[in-house]
Design a protein around this motif. Structure first.
Motif, mmCIF file in Angstrom:
data_model
loop_
_atom_site.group_PDB
_atom_site.id
_atom_site.type_symbol
_atom_site.label_atom_id
_atom_site.label_comp_id
_atom_site.label_asym_id
_atom_site.label_seq_id
_atom_site.Cartn_x
_atom_site.Cartn_y
_atom_site.Cartn_z
ATOM 1 N N MET A 71 -4.350 3.699 -4.634
ATOM 2 C CA MET A 71 -4.090 2.704 -3.591
ATOM 3 C C MET A 71 -3.878 3.386 -2.236
ATOM 4 O O MET A 71 -4.388 2.953 -1.207
ATOM 5 C CB MET A 71 -2.813 1.968 -4.029
ATOM 6 C CG MET A 71 -2.385 0.832 -3.174
ATOM 7 S SD MET A 71 -3.459 -0.550 -3.355
ATOM 8 C CE MET A 71 -3.921 -0.729 -1.672
ATOM 9 N N ILE A 127 -11.619 -0.603 -4.747
ATOM 10 C CA ILE A 127 -10.596 -0.165 -5.699
ATOM 11 C C ILE A 127 -10.120 -1.313 -6.585
ATOM 12 O O ILE A 127 -9.692 -1.082 -7.710
ATOM 13 C CB ILE A 127 -9.398 0.553 -5.059
ATOM 14 C CG1 ILE A 127 -8.736 -0.291 -4.014
ATOM 15 C CG2 ILE A 127 -9.761 1.906 -4.531
ATOM 16 C CD1 ILE A 127 -7.382 0.300 -3.685
ATOM 17 N N ILE A 174 2.793 3.913 -3.349
ATOM 18 C CA ILE A 174 2.372 4.021 -1.944
ATOM 19 C C ILE A 174 3.574 3.845 -1.019
ATOM 20 O O ILE A 174 3.634 4.421 0.068
ATOM 21 C CB ILE A 174 1.283 2.971 -1.618
ATOM 22 C CG1 ILE A 174 0.733 3.209 -0.220
ATOM 23 C CG2 ILE A 174 1.813 1.567 -1.742
ATOM 24 C CD1 ILE A 174 -0.372 2.279 0.170
ATOM 25 N N TYR A 215 -11.007 -2.546 -0.156
ATOM 26 C CA TYR A 215 -10.144 -3.187 -1.145
ATOM 27 C C TYR A 215 -10.953 -3.675 -2.340
ATOM 28 O O TYR A 215 -10.498 -3.574 -3.477
ATOM 29 C CB TYR A 215 -9.365 -4.342 -0.500
ATOM 30 C CG TYR A 215 -8.312 -3.864 0.465
ATOM 31 C CD1 TYR A 215 -7.493 -2.790 0.125
ATOM 32 C CD2 TYR A 215 -8.141 -4.450 1.704
ATOM 33 C CE1 TYR A 215 -6.534 -2.327 1.000
ATOM 34 C CE2 TYR A 215 -7.178 -3.996 2.585
ATOM 35 C CZ TYR A 215 -6.380 -2.931 2.232
ATOM 36 O OH TYR A 215 -5.437 -2.467 3.090
ATOM 37 N N LYS A 244 -5.844 3.433 1.488
ATOM 38 C CA LYS A 244 -5.249 3.068 2.777
ATOM 39 C C LYS A 244 -5.483 4.174 3.807
ATOM 40 O O LYS A 244 -5.724 3.891 4.980
ATOM 41 C CB LYS A 244 -3.734 2.858 2.603
ATOM 42 C CG LYS A 244 -3.363 1.571 1.914
ATOM 43 C CD LYS A 244 -3.545 0.369 2.800
ATOM 44 C CE LYS A 244 -2.315 0.077 3.625
ATOM 45 N NZ LYS A 244 -2.509 -1.153 4.425
ATOM 46 N N ASN A 287 -11.865 -2.885 5.878
ATOM 47 C CA ASN A 287 -10.835 -3.093 4.858
ATOM 48 C C ASN A 287 -11.362 -3.824 3.635
ATOM 49 O O ASN A 287 -11.092 -3.434 2.503
ATOM 50 C CB ASN A 287 -9.690 -3.927 5.434
ATOM 51 C CG ASN A 287 -8.981 -3.197 6.533
ATOM 52 O OD1 ASN A 287 -9.508 -2.217 7.055
ATOM 53 N ND2 ASN A 287 -7.808 -3.644 6.893
ATOM 54 N N VAL A 288 -12.117 -4.912 3.881
ATOM 55 C CA VAL A 288 -12.537 -5.755 2.768
ATOM 56 C C VAL A 288 -13.369 -4.946 1.771
ATOM 57 O O VAL A 288 -13.136 -4.992 0.562
ATOM 58 C CB VAL A 288 -13.317 -6.977 3.290
ATOM 59 C CG1 VAL A 288 -13.849 -7.801 2.144
ATOM 60 C CG2 VAL A 288 -12.419 -7.827 4.164
#
Lengths: 352, 382
Positions: free
Chosen positions: A300, A323, A292, A320, A304, A316-317
């Motif tokens: 990853m 993945i 990345i 994340y 993003k 976001n949580v």
């Protein structure tokens, strides 16, 4: 009646066998209960399973809709939507071959041929161009397939290179020994990021004018350069475990260096170090996520990118965790496999 | 072809061929690089280091301004790397030790929880964990005005972590010095104890006198200093906190990520070390009348350390190397500063080589120091 008594003895033995342990058990149960009820509220009661981004922003729980909306992009990047069955087919083929190869009874030459076939088939499937498959350029490959390509190609090239380096480090010829030792120690002393930077900013300078190598291949070279040094150290451990008598016996049979290594030493040495080899592979699988930093679209990186969608900001949580679960499944099963082999090895003293 | 019949000659030939091909390879690369650089008009060499950098660094131990040189910028980045690696390694070793010991607990819940911790942390890429912690800081934590205050003196906000600290009094500034003196005193008491053990068979106490030494010296100095009592509390002033210690969200999330990730590996190493001590050692210790704590500290852990130290050394180095992932979340470590300089100056070759050189020397010097320590604890056979 019997069962509850057995349960009580078990609890007494494993949870309340001393004052300190009783106290710890109670504290842990309370914390676990609090955490689980919080997690349940976040993931089930207050979560948005059906709806849109606006509903998610209002709810206090998890936004599962975000994953539902984005999982296609996260898993496959910019691969054309109509052709998405092709990477899926590749992944299915790869996973079935991995499972097939994990059985000891399949550790023979024809499995290697199957792997070679898989490479051929996947290249055709992913790239297209023949059999009336539309061409998909490699800069559109992304997500999970890219992560898997970087890892699998990385293993298949760095393993033999690692063996060569390990043999070089134990060679009788001083120049080759010094070169191998320096290379291994140099690579193990620097972070992988520095090699990735090297691949992205220095490799283009190394080539003659007009020659351009694809960014994915450059990153792949950096990964291989990095991992083969670690592989070499693992293989060296195996070579050191082989008793001197084996070398002497091979010499007494009149075998030359290459025959000794290929027929006597390496088959034993490589088997001894299968568990640490698998651990190196796990490490490499996790390390592919570093690409990345040089702007490749692996799993990853697609994640993003999905998080930056202005319509879906702030989840976001959820992303994340999604993945993290994928990486966890791959790494955990490999680790489990390595431990199973290790146990078998310790029990029998040898494999197969 | 009699010449090739001798094994010695064949070896010479192989080595000459190998050396020639390496030289050819590097000449090829160097010539291409030289012509590419000439074309881009970039002068190779390290003279750019004394030019004005022209960018700011988010946090720095030394004073750094944008009109300072690249040299100073890189030094500042290097110090940031050392800072996070030093604090991170101490915490990761301590946490790894605790988790490693608790994973062997006879309490089912404690043991399973430790195992769960290790497995879940080890199997997720570090960079993902760093992004996760960083997003917790920047997205989940509230603004400074409504900062979370879980325990007194600790404030969590999207500007980072604020902790209560000692005020800026000379007494508090020399406290670490007293700590170092106490360590010296510890070794003195230990030596005395061993001497008395050899002479009379009775070991003298070590920890109690060390603790007394620390307390007495600090208390005496505290009296001399005029009883300074005030602590520096973080207090809200406008849009920010004042006082206390401030850890930026970048530093905090990098530290949390590195410590948790490495501690999981350290825990496995400590666990394997303890398991490697033969069960007979436990039985022998208990037949000597030692209790469980004495057995652990006098018999098991010293032997477990011998097995655990070499792999722990490589974990210390791993944490240091992994701190370079700071570039992904914007903590200005050495790699991050070098990367910024690279983008401005285009001195790719020099800066990438500099990164490698710096980490290589950190790795080599750390392993040197750790190997000396390792030699001091390995089995001394008479």
């Amino acid at each position: 009646m019997f069962k509850s008594k057995a349960l009580r003895t078990w609890c007494h033995k494993n949870l309340f066998n001393s004052k300190m342990n009783s106290f710890l058990s109670v504290v842990i149960v309370v914390i676990l209960f609090k955490f689980l009820s919080y997690f349940y509220a976040w993931f089930v009661t207050n979560a948005v399973w059906i709806g849109d981004a606006a509903a998610c922003r209002e709810a206090s729980g998890a936004c599962v809709v975000f994953i539902k909306e984005k999982y296609n992009f996260i898993l496959f990047g910019f691969y054309p939507r109509a052709e998405i069955y092709r990477p899926i087919l590749c992944i299915v083929l790869l996973l079935s071959l991995v499972i097939y190869s994990s059985y000891e009874k399949n550790w023979k030459k024809c499995t290697l041929i199957l792997w070679a076939l898989l490479f051929l088939v996947s290249t055709i499937l992913m790239g297209g161009g023949i059999f009336s498959l539309p061409i998909v350029e490699s800069d559109q490959w992304g997500g999970l397939p890219l992560t898997l390509i970087l890892s699998v190609v990385g293993i298949f090239v760095s393993y033999p290179l690692g063996i060569v380096l390990a043999l070089g480090r134990r060679s009788k010829m001083p120049i080759i020994r010094i070169f191998s030792t320096c290379y291994i120690e140099l690579i193990r002393g620097v972070p992988m990021i520095s090699l990735l930077f090297m691949s992205s900013v220095m490799f283009p300078l190394f080539l003659p004018e007009g020659v351009v190598i694809d960014k994915i291949i450059r990153a792949q070279i950096a990964i291989i350069m990095f991992v083969c040094a670690y592989m070499a150290e693992v293989v060296r451990g195996g070579l050191q475990a082989i008793p001197r008598g084996q070398y002497e016996a091979a010499e007494a049979l009149g075998l030359n260096y290459f025959q000794t290594m290929r027929l006597v030493i390496l088959p034993q040495a490589l088997k001894v170090v299968i568990p640490p080899t698998v651990n190196t592979v796990i490490g490499m699988f996790k390390d592919t996520s570093l690409v990345i930093i040089i702007a490749l679209f692996d799993l990853m990186s697609t994640m993003k990118t999905a998080l930056k969608d202005p319509e879906w900001l702030g989840f976001n949580v959820e992303g994340y965790i999604f993945i993290a679960l994928i990486y966890f499944m791959f790494c955990f099963s490999m680790g489990k496999y390595s431990r199973t082999l290790e146990k078998k090895f310790n029990r029998k003293g040898t494999l197969t | 072809m009699n010449f090739l019949k001798s094994e010695k000659n064949r070896e010479y030939l192989w080595q000459v061929l190998f050396t020639l091909s390496i030289i050819a390879f590097f000449t090829f690369i160097l010539r291409n690089t030289q012509s590419a650089l000439d074309k881009q008009g970039i002068a190779s060499g390290f003279s750019f280091l004394s030019q004005e950098a022209g960018f700011e660094i988010g946090e720095s131990i030394i004073d750094f301004f944008s009109d300072d040189t690249y040299q100073l910028a890189l030094l500042s980045g290097f110090l940031n790397t050392v800072k996070v690696a030093f604090i991170g390694n101490i915490l990761a070793l301590a946490l790894g030790f605790i988790v490693g010991v608790t994973s062997l607990s006879d309490n089912y819940l404690v043991a399973k929880l430790s195992k769960f911790y290790v497995e879940s942390i080890r199997n997720i890429p570090l960079i993902l964990q760093l992004f996760f912690w960083y997003s917790i800081f920047t997205e989940v934590f509230p603004s400074v005005r409504s900062a979370l205050n879980p325990i007194g003196g600790v404030y969590l906000s999207n500007r980072g972590l604020y902790l209560v600290s000692f005020s800026d009094h000379w007494f508090f500034n020399i406290l670490p010095l007293i700590g170092i003196l106490s360590v010296v005193a510890f070794f003195f008491f230990k030596k005395r104890s061993i001497k008395s053990l050899e002479r009379t068979g009775v070991a003298r106490k070590i920890f109690l006198p060390t603790l007394l030494f620390f307390i007495l010296v600090s208390f005496a100095l505290w009296l001399v200093a005029g009883l300074p009592r005030e602590l520096s509390w973080p207090t809200l002033a406008g849009f920010n906190f004042e006082g206390g210690v401030h850890l930026s969200p970048e530093f905090s999330s990098l530290l949390i990520g590195l410590v948790l990730y490495t501690s999981a590996f350290n825990a496995e190493i400590v666990r394997a070390g303890i398991l490697s001590v033969d069960h007979g050692q436990w039985e022998a210790a208990s037949s000597l009348g030692l209790n469980k704590n004495q057995t652990l500290s006098l018999i098991v852990i010293p032997q477990a350390l011998r097995v655990a130290i070499p792999p722990l050394i490589s974990q210390v180095l791993n944490l240091t190397k992994n701190s370079s992932l700071a570039v992904a979340i914007g903590y200005p470590d050495f790699v991050s500063v070098a990367n910024t300089s690279l983008n401005i100056t285009g001195q790719a070759v020099e800066l990438v080589l500099l990164i490698m050189l710096v980490y290589l020397s950190i790795s080599l010097s750390t392993s040197l120091v750790m190997n000396i320590y390792n030699r001091s604890v390995t089995l001394k056979e008479r």
